[in-house]
Design a protein around this motif. Structure first.
Motif, PDB file in Angstrom:
ATOM      1  N   ASP A 142      13.578  58.683  66.383  1.00 48.91           N
ATOM      2  CA  ASP A 142      13.531  59.704  65.333  1.00 48.91           C
ATOM      3  C   ASP A 142      12.671  59.217  64.163  1.00 48.91           C
ATOM      4  OD1 ASP A 142      15.242  61.224  66.895  1.00 48.91           O
ATOM      5  OD2 ASP A 142      16.994  60.898  65.616  1.00 48.91           O
ATOM      6  N   LEU A 143      12.819  57.942  63.808  1.00 42.21           N
ATOM      7  CA  LEU A 143      12.064  57.361  62.709  1.00 42.21           C
ATOM      8  C   LEU A 143      10.581  57.231  63.056  1.00 42.21           C
ATOM      9  CD1 LEU A 143      12.126  55.918  59.908  1.00 42.21           C
ATOM     10  CD2 LEU A 143      12.490  53.794  61.180  1.00 42.21           C
ATOM     11  N   SER A 144      10.281  56.814  64.253  1.00 45.65           N
ATOM     12  CA  SER A 144       8.890  56.551  64.629  1.00 45.65           C
ATOM     13  C   SER A 144       8.156  57.792  65.117  1.00 45.65           C
ATOM     14  CB  SER A 144       8.820  55.452  65.692  1.00 45.65           C
ATOM     15  OG  SER A 144       9.506  55.840  66.859  1.00 45.65           O
ATOM     16  N   GLY A 145       8.857  58.830  65.541  1.00 47.86           N
ATOM     17  CA  GLY A 145       8.258  60.057  66.048  1.00 47.86           C
ATOM     18  C   GLY A 145       7.824  60.988  64.935  1.00 47.86           C
ATOM     19  N   PRO A 146       7.940  62.269  65.142  1.00 48.60           N
ATOM     20  CA  PRO A 146       8.630  62.925  66.256  1.00 48.60           C
ATOM     21  C   PRO A 146       7.802  62.900  67.544  1.00 48.60           C
ATOM     22  CG  PRO A 146       7.658  64.588  64.827  1.00 48.60           C
ATOM     23  CD  PRO A 146       7.407  63.252  64.182  1.00 48.60           C
ATOM     24  N   HIS A 172      -1.107  51.113  65.207  1.00 47.18           N
ATOM     25  CA  HIS A 172      -0.428  49.828  65.335  1.00 47.18           C
ATOM     26  C   HIS A 172       0.019  49.636  66.785  1.00 47.18           C
ATOM     27  CE1 HIS A 172       2.476  46.632  64.672  1.00 47.18           C
ATOM     28  NE2 HIS A 172       1.989  46.503  63.454  1.00 47.18           N
ATOM     29  N   GLY A 173      -0.151  48.435  67.297  1.00 43.64           N
ATOM     30  CA  GLY A 173       0.264  48.128  68.665  1.00 43.64           C
ATOM     31  C   GLY A 173       1.743  48.354  68.890  1.00 43.64           C
ATOM     32  N   GLY A 174       2.561  48.072  67.880  1.00 43.04           N
ATOM     33  CA  GLY A 174       3.995  48.303  67.994  1.00 43.04           C
ATOM     34  C   GLY A 174       4.317  49.774  68.152  1.00 43.04           C
ATOM     35  N   CYS A 175       3.541  50.625  67.500  1.00 45.67           N
ATOM     36  CA  CYS A 175       3.720  52.071  67.650  1.00 45.67           C
ATOM     37  C   CYS A 175       3.392  52.492  69.079  1.00 45.67           C
ATOM     38  CB  CYS A 175       2.823  52.804  66.648  1.00 45.67           C
ATOM     39  SG  CYS A 175       2.872  54.594  66.815  1.00 45.67           S
ATOM     40  N   MET A 176       2.308  51.966  69.620  1.00 49.52           N
ATOM     41  CA  MET A 176       1.917  52.301  70.991  1.00 49.52           C
ATOM     42  C   MET A 176       2.987  51.839  71.985  1.00 49.52           C
ATOM     43  SD  MET A 176      -2.096  51.381  70.548  1.00 49.52           S
ATOM     44  CE  MET A 176      -2.846  52.100  71.984  1.00 49.52           C
ATOM     45  N   LEU A 177       3.540  50.655  71.744  1.00 49.12           N
ATOM     46  CA  LEU A 177       4.591  50.145  72.627  1.00 49.12           C
ATOM     47  C   LEU A 177       5.862  50.986  72.521  1.00 49.12           C
ATOM     48  CD1 LEU A 177       4.081  46.326  72.143  1.00 49.12           C
ATOM     49  CD2 LEU A 177       3.845  47.584  74.293  1.00 49.12           C
ATOM     50  N   THR A 178       6.204  51.409  71.318  1.00 50.55           N
ATOM     51  CA  THR A 178       7.379  52.271  71.135  1.00 50.55           C
ATOM     52  C   THR A 178       7.197  53.575  71.911  1.00 50.55           C
ATOM     53  OG1 THR A 178       7.909  51.325  68.982  1.00 50.55           O
ATOM     54  CG2 THR A 178       8.756  53.536  69.431  1.00 50.55           C
ATOM     55  N   LEU A 187      11.303  69.111  71.714  1.00 52.31           N
ATOM     56  CA  LEU A 187      11.391  68.066  70.688  1.00 52.31           C
ATOM     57  C   LEU A 187      12.438  67.058  71.114  1.00 52.31           C
ATOM     58  CD1 LEU A 187      10.839  66.852  67.877  1.00 52.31           C
ATOM     59  CD2 LEU A 187      12.534  68.463  66.978  1.00 52.31           C
ATOM     60  N   TRP A 188      12.042  65.797  71.118  1.00 54.78           N
ATOM     61  CA  TRP A 188      12.966  64.720  71.480  1.00 54.78           C
ATOM     62  C   TRP A 188      13.499  64.133  70.197  1.00 54.78           C
ATOM     63  CZ3 TRP A 188      13.915  63.967  76.563  1.00 54.78           C
ATOM     64  CH2 TRP A 188      14.768  62.910  76.883  1.00 54.78           C
ATOM     65  N   GLN A 189      14.714  64.503  69.837  1.00 52.32           N
ATOM     66  CA  GLN A 189      15.260  64.052  68.564  1.00 52.32           C
ATOM     67  C   GLN A 189      16.778  64.020  68.632  1.00 52.32           C
ATOM     68  OE1 GLN A 189      14.298  66.557  65.164  1.00 52.32           O
ATOM     69  NE2 GLN A 189      13.779  64.712  64.038  1.00 52.32           N
ATOM     70  N   GLY A 190      17.362  63.070  67.913  1.00 47.54           N
ATOM     71  CA  GLY A 190      18.804  63.043  67.753  1.00 47.54           C
ATOM     72  C   GLY A 190      19.566  62.098  68.661  1.00 47.54           C
ATOM     73  N   SER A 191      18.910  61.538  69.681  1.00 50.22           N
ATOM     74  CA  SER A 191      19.645  60.641  70.568  1.00 50.22           C
ATOM     75  C   SER A 191      19.281  59.174  70.360  1.00 50.22           C
ATOM     76  CB  SER A 191      19.412  61.022  72.027  1.00 50.22           C
ATOM     77  OG  SER A 191      18.043  60.882  72.362  1.00 50.22           O
ATOM     78  N   ASP A 192      18.194  58.904  69.641  1.00 53.47           N
ATOM     79  CA  ASP A 192      17.749  57.535  69.420  1.00 53.47           C
ATOM     80  C   ASP A 192      17.223  57.429  67.989  1.00 53.47           C
ATOM     81  OD1 ASP A 192      15.954  55.217  69.257  1.00 53.47           O
ATOM     82  OD2 ASP A 192      16.265  55.061  71.424  1.00 53.47           O
ATOM     83  N   PRO A 193      17.986  56.807  67.077  1.00 54.04           N
ATOM     84  CA  PRO A 193      17.571  56.750  65.676  1.00 54.04           C
ATOM     85  C   PRO A 193      16.182  56.134  65.466  1.00 54.04           C
ATOM     86  CG  PRO A 193      19.844  56.057  65.890  1.00 54.04           C
ATOM     87  CD  PRO A 193      19.304  56.199  67.288  1.00 54.04           C
ATOM     88  N   TYR A 194      15.821  55.128  66.254  1.00 58.05           N
ATOM     89  CA  TYR A 194      14.509  54.509  66.062  1.00 58.05           C
ATOM     90  C   TYR A 194      13.391  55.461  66.478  1.00 58.05           C
ATOM     91  CZ  TYR A 194      10.676  51.300  65.847  1.00 58.05           C
ATOM     92  OH  TYR A 194       9.480  50.722  65.516  1.00 58.05           O
TER      93      TYR A 194
END
Length: 151
Positions: free
Chosen positions: A33-37, A66-72, A24-31
């Protein structure tokens, strides 16, 4: 990278359920964390696979991802797929290019793969694909710059 080497020992290993065997990639990048997990694992051939399950929060008004989700997610893939080239350093994305070639829907398993094209002293060049159900939905390429930690 040695065969079977775990590039992500600092990330929690999931023991059960759909994501058993993934980190699980969590805790090092707040954005993120919001857009994942978001999850990642090292495949037997040494490549990195990143993934997440598409939820309603990832969709646009038309019901497609959403394209922004794919880019993230592509930006996340730059860092996990380039992790060995970025070891022991901080880094930032300086360029991210993408081609959207297909849709994704709620419930789809979204997978990202990538490779380092070239790793220099301060720049790492990468490219990869985002897919679901065995079909490509986006291709991407990017450049990540190694940086020094701020004092």
């Amino acid at each position: 990278m040695a065969d079977g080497e775990d590039l992500f020992p600092d990330r929690p290993l999931i023991a059960e359920g759909e994501w058993a065997g993934w980190r699980l990639w969590q805790g090092s990048d707040p954005y993120e964390d919001l857009s994942g997990p978001y999850y990642s694992r090292v495949e037997p051939d040494g490549s990195v696979l990143a993934a997440f399950r598409a939820e309603n929060k990832h969709m646009n008004g038309g019901g497609f991802m959403h394209g922004g989700c794919m880019l993230t997610f592509a930006d996340y893939c730059l860092f996990v797929c380039g992790r060995h080239a970025l070891a022991d350093t901080h880094a930032v994305t300086v360029s991210l290019n993408a081609e959207f070639v297909g849709p994704a829907h709620v419930g789809d398993l979204i997978e990202g793969r990538g490779e380092v094209v070239r790793a220099g002293g301060s720049l790492v060049f990468l490219r990869g694909t985002i897919s679901t159900g065995g079909r490509t939905i986006m291709t991407y390429s990017g450049v990540v710059k190694k940086t020094r930690a701020r004092a």
